[in-house]
Motif scaffolding. Structure first.
Motif, PDB file in Angstrom:
ATOM      1  N   LEU A 591      12.978  30.438  -2.681  1.00  0.00           N
ATOM      2  CA  LEU A 591      13.530  31.499  -3.531  1.00  0.00           C
ATOM      3  C   LEU A 591      13.406  31.163  -5.014  1.00  0.00           C
ATOM      4  N   ASN A 592      13.613  29.915  -5.366  1.00  0.00           N
ATOM      5  CA  ASN A 592      13.499  29.522  -6.775  1.00  0.00           C
ATOM      6  C   ASN A 592      12.077  29.672  -7.299  1.00  0.00           C
ATOM      7  N   LEU A 593      11.088  29.265  -6.477  1.00  0.00           N
ATOM      8  CA  LEU A 593       9.692  29.368  -6.918  1.00  0.00           C
ATOM      9  C   LEU A 593       9.159  30.792  -6.827  1.00  0.00           C
ATOM     10  N   ALA A 594       9.674  31.559  -5.889  1.00  0.00           N
ATOM     11  CA  ALA A 594       9.188  32.923  -5.667  1.00  0.00           C
ATOM     12  C   ALA A 594       9.374  33.795  -6.896  1.00  0.00           C
ATOM     13  N   GLN A 595      10.317  33.448  -7.736  1.00  0.00           N
ATOM     14  CA  GLN A 595      10.577  34.245  -8.938  1.00  0.00           C
ATOM     15  C   GLN A 595       9.419  34.189  -9.934  1.00  0.00           C
ATOM     16  N   LEU A 668       1.916  31.485  -4.864  1.00  0.00           N
ATOM     17  CA  LEU A 668       3.171  32.086  -5.333  1.00  0.00           C
ATOM     18  C   LEU A 668       3.437  33.414  -4.617  1.00  0.00           C
ATOM     19  N   ALA A 669       2.364  34.158  -4.351  1.00  0.00           N
ATOM     20  CA  ALA A 669       2.518  35.425  -3.620  1.00  0.00           C
ATOM     21  C   ALA A 669       3.033  35.164  -2.202  1.00  0.00           C
ATOM     22  N   GLY A 675      10.097  34.588   0.437  1.00  0.00           N
ATOM     23  CA  GLY A 675      11.375  34.719  -0.263  1.00  0.00           C
ATOM     24  C   GLY A 675      12.027  36.063  -0.032  1.00  0.00           C
ATOM     25  N   GLN A 676      11.229  37.127  -0.045  1.00  0.00           N
ATOM     26  CA  GLN A 676      11.775  38.466   0.198  1.00  0.00           C
ATOM     27  C   GLN A 676      12.374  38.578   1.588  1.00  0.00           C
ATOM     28  N   LEU A 677      11.745  37.907   2.550  1.00  0.00           N
ATOM     29  CA  LEU A 677      12.255  37.914   3.918  1.00  0.00           C
ATOM     30  C   LEU A 677      13.610  37.196   3.974  1.00  0.00           C
TER      31      LEU A 677
END
Length: 693
Positions: A591-595, A668-669, A675-677
């Motif tokens: 989640l931190n990297l997904a941003q 990252l994508a 992360g969205q999941l």
């Protein structure tokens, strides 16, 4: 040495509903006040009756504790000049504290050095501080206040006398032109004016004057009187806790008695009889020991002794007879009219000036009931029943019985609907659509009643908030908070797969096509969703869910409330679960990297390493399974946990922020999609993980 102290506030009769809270305030404020004053004590007991609030403080120290206080002055750079001498600021500071510059010492505070001095504060005599108790008295809050005479002070009821004692000495103070003394008053009719000689004798001296100042002892006396009547008459007297609490606060010296009414009144619906006895006369109904049927008797609680009790009983019977005669007349007259006649009258009854009449509200509730029934896939037969119940849900509001006994709304609707030949479930739904009547009250038992209840409450909440009637503080005249909590509890109890946001959307759709036009519906929708979000958070907190877990689960929306609650409970249990640590770390890191992702599109051709291909494949399968699941919180988290090992291997064997632009963006994508999941389940970055490893 230690001495006992006593304070009493003598009043005109307080409303029963104010007394318990006022007594609690008196206890808590007194304890806090003594702590602030640094006066020790061994015990603190409060008392209350309709005419008085009192506090007995035992073992009160005769002197306030002395203390050493550290006082911070100006910063050292201000306290000293360029030559290192004390400036006027330093001299003034020490002088103000009764010290000299010789007493100054320095130490850092928040990165800056300040000057300090220590001073000794000698404790004062307790007797000199106790007059300040008047501030405790005036600070007690009541639900409603009044002014009396020429006084500007506002209080629940006029203050008639004040007692302030420290040992045998009177503590002098004055409130609203009433001076404190050692004099109090017994029972209004049976007692006299008396002098309290010692604080510890207060309770016993008043008992001799027919006043039981301990509320719990009054309650015990009431229960004992009721049980004695049960044994004497061989009957059963159910104890309504709410009524018992109210009666306890209506009397100073309780005396239970048994009265009767004509057996012919038993032909009136039982609920009418009970409401008449309980709500209007504060009587306890009487039932048979075997079978539990209602008997033509009642138990009242007199404020006094048993003198002339027969006369008291006859007077109470006369009052109840008149009220039940009215009820019997209304019951007969209502049944002479048709349901259509009552429904027609609703067109002339205003619900709210901006939201139209009760008839117009019913029209909206009918449509909303059908829409909700369709979304939760209610069987056709029950949908038809729910719509019919919505159509006639308010007809009893125009009956004579409900006009006289407003507490019977819904109850009489059920009785009269059955009389008119309506389906039994439809009739029951009329009563149930008013449930729950309190935040934690009983819920409807039928799906039909539940749907109509939700539709009715939604219409009220959406309408009121949309026209600006948003609850503020304790001001909530339409009970919107209670109704929102009721909706959430009903959805959860029935495990219906419908989101709160969808319910709000449906209600707004109905308003959009109704005669009532609401402005700024988008803005209203946001306010309403936020309103429900706060109620959902309240329920989660009441079930013991921690605040950070609540934020994690409700970070986007409430969604399906049953699912959200289940997720919160599971995540709360995982907080200290060692076996969940690896998953938690993996999810938080993703989640931190997904941003940082610029693109959300994954190109499988750019997945180069074995570990990132494995993560992509696992994400693909988990994502499919997750969105096809039946929304079981435990199973869904277990699905997400399948990503744990591939995520750790991915991070161990790959650098995400590589120089190659396309590879970096693709990784990252991938993290963004994962992360969205995870995010759809909960924002686990908001949780304060407390595993002890």
């Amino acid at each position: 040495m230690a001495t006992d102290a006593l304070f009493e506030i003598g009043l005109e009769e307080l409303p029963a509903r104010f007394i318990d809270d006022a007594e609690k305030q008196l206890h808590d404020k007194t304890a806090a006040w003594l702590e602030t004053l640094r006066i020790s004590f061994t015990n603190l007991t409060t008392y209350s009756t309709p005419r008085r609030l009192a506090v007995l403080i035992e073992g009160l120290a005769e002197q306030q504790m002395s203390m050493e206080e550290e006082v911070k002055g100006p910063a050292e750079k201000i306290a000293k000049d360029e030559t290192g001498n004390w400036t006027k600021a330093a001299v003034g500071f020490t002088k103000g504290q009764g010290k000299t510059t010789d007493d100054i010492y320095t130490k850092p505070f928040n990165g800056t050095t300040y000057i300090f001095v220590k001073k000794h504060i000698e404790g004062k005599n307790t007797i000199d501080l106790l007059p300040g108790f008047k501030d405790i008295i005036t600070s007690i809050n009541f639900g409603k206040n009044m002014r009396w005479g020429t006084q500007t002070m506002r209080y629940a009821r006029p203050i008639r006398w004040l007692v302030g004692l420290f040992g045998s000495a009177v503590v002098p103070f004055e409130i609203a032109n009433v001076a404190s003394s050692n004099t109090t008053f017994g029972h209004r009719f049976l007692g006299t004016q008396i002098t309290i000689n010692e604080p510890k004798n207060y309770e016993e001296q008043l008992h001799q004057q027919f006043v039981i100042v301990d509320a719990k002892k009054r309650e015990a006396a009431i229960l004992q009187g009721i049980r004695e009547l049960e044994q004497e008459q061989s009957v059963h007297i159910p104890i309504d806790k709410e009524l018992l609490n109210e009666v306890r606060n209506l009397v100073e010296f309780p005396q239970a008695f048994l009265g009767s009414y004509k057996r012919e009144f038993l032909s009136i619906p039982e609920e009418v009889l009970i409401i008449s006895m309980k709500e209007h006369q504060r009587y306890f109904p009487v039932r048979a020991q075997a079978g539990g049927e209602l008997l033509p008797y009642f138990v009242g609680i007199r404020n006094g002794d048993d003198t002339s009790l027969d006369t008291v009983i006859k007077g109470n019977e006369k009052v109840l007879h008149a009220r039940l005669s009215d009820a019997a007349f209304f019951y007969d007259e209502d049944r002479k009219r048709s349901m259509k006649e009552f429904l027609t009258k609703l067109k002339r009854v205003v619900f709210q000036e901006d939201l139209g009449t009760i008839h117009e509200k019913v029209e909206r509730v009918i449509i909303l009931t059908r829409l909700i029934s369709q979304h939760i896939e209610l069987p056709t037969a029950d949908t038809n029943r729910a719509v019919r119940a919505a159509e006639i849900s308010k007809f009893d509001l125009t009956t004579s019985m409900v006009n006289e006994f407003t507490e019977l709304q819904g109850v009489m609707g059920e009785k009269y609907a059955a009389f008119y030949g309506e389906d039994a479930i439809v009739a029951q739904a009329i009563r149930e659509h008013y449930l729950p009547k309190s935040a934690n009250g009983a819920l409807p038992e039928t799906a039909v009643g539940t749907v109509v209840s939700i539709a009715d409450k939604l219409d009220t909440i959406i309408g009121c908030i949309s026209v600006g009637l948003v609850p503020t503080g304790s001001h909530d005249p339409y009970g919107l908070r209670r109704q929102a909590i009721g909706i959430l509890r009903m959805v959860h109890a029935n495990k219906w797969d419908i989101s709160v946001e969808k319910l709000i959307e449906l209600a707004l759709q109905v308003y959009a096509t109704s005669k009532v036009q609401l402005e700024n519906q988008d803005q209203a929708a946001t306010i309403i969703e936020d309103f429900f979000l706060h109620r959902a958070a309240y329920i989660l907190k009441e079930t013991g869910i921690e605040q950070d877990i609540i934020h994690a689960v409700l970070h986007q929306a409430i969604g399906n409330f049953t699912y959200s609650l289940a997720k919160a409970e599971i995540l709360s249990s995982k907080r200290n679960d060692e076996t969940f640590k690896l998953s938690q770390e993996a999810f938080v890191r993703v989640l931190n990297l997904a941003q940082k992702a610029d693109s959300t599109v994954i190109d499988p051709a750019l997945l180069k390493t074995v570990s990132e291909k494995a993560l992509y494949e696992k994400y693909y399968s988990v994502n499919q399974a997750y969105h096809q699941s039946s929304r079981d919180a435990k199973e869904d988290l277990q699905l997400l946990e399948q990503l744990t090992e591939p995520i750790h291997q991915f991070f161990d064997q790959n650098m995400v922020m590589v120089d190659e632009d396309n590879i970096r963006k693709n990784r990252l994508a991938l993290l963004h999609q994962i992360g969205q999941l995870i995010y759809s389940y909960a924002d686990v970055t908001k949780i304060e993980w407390k595993q002890s490893f």
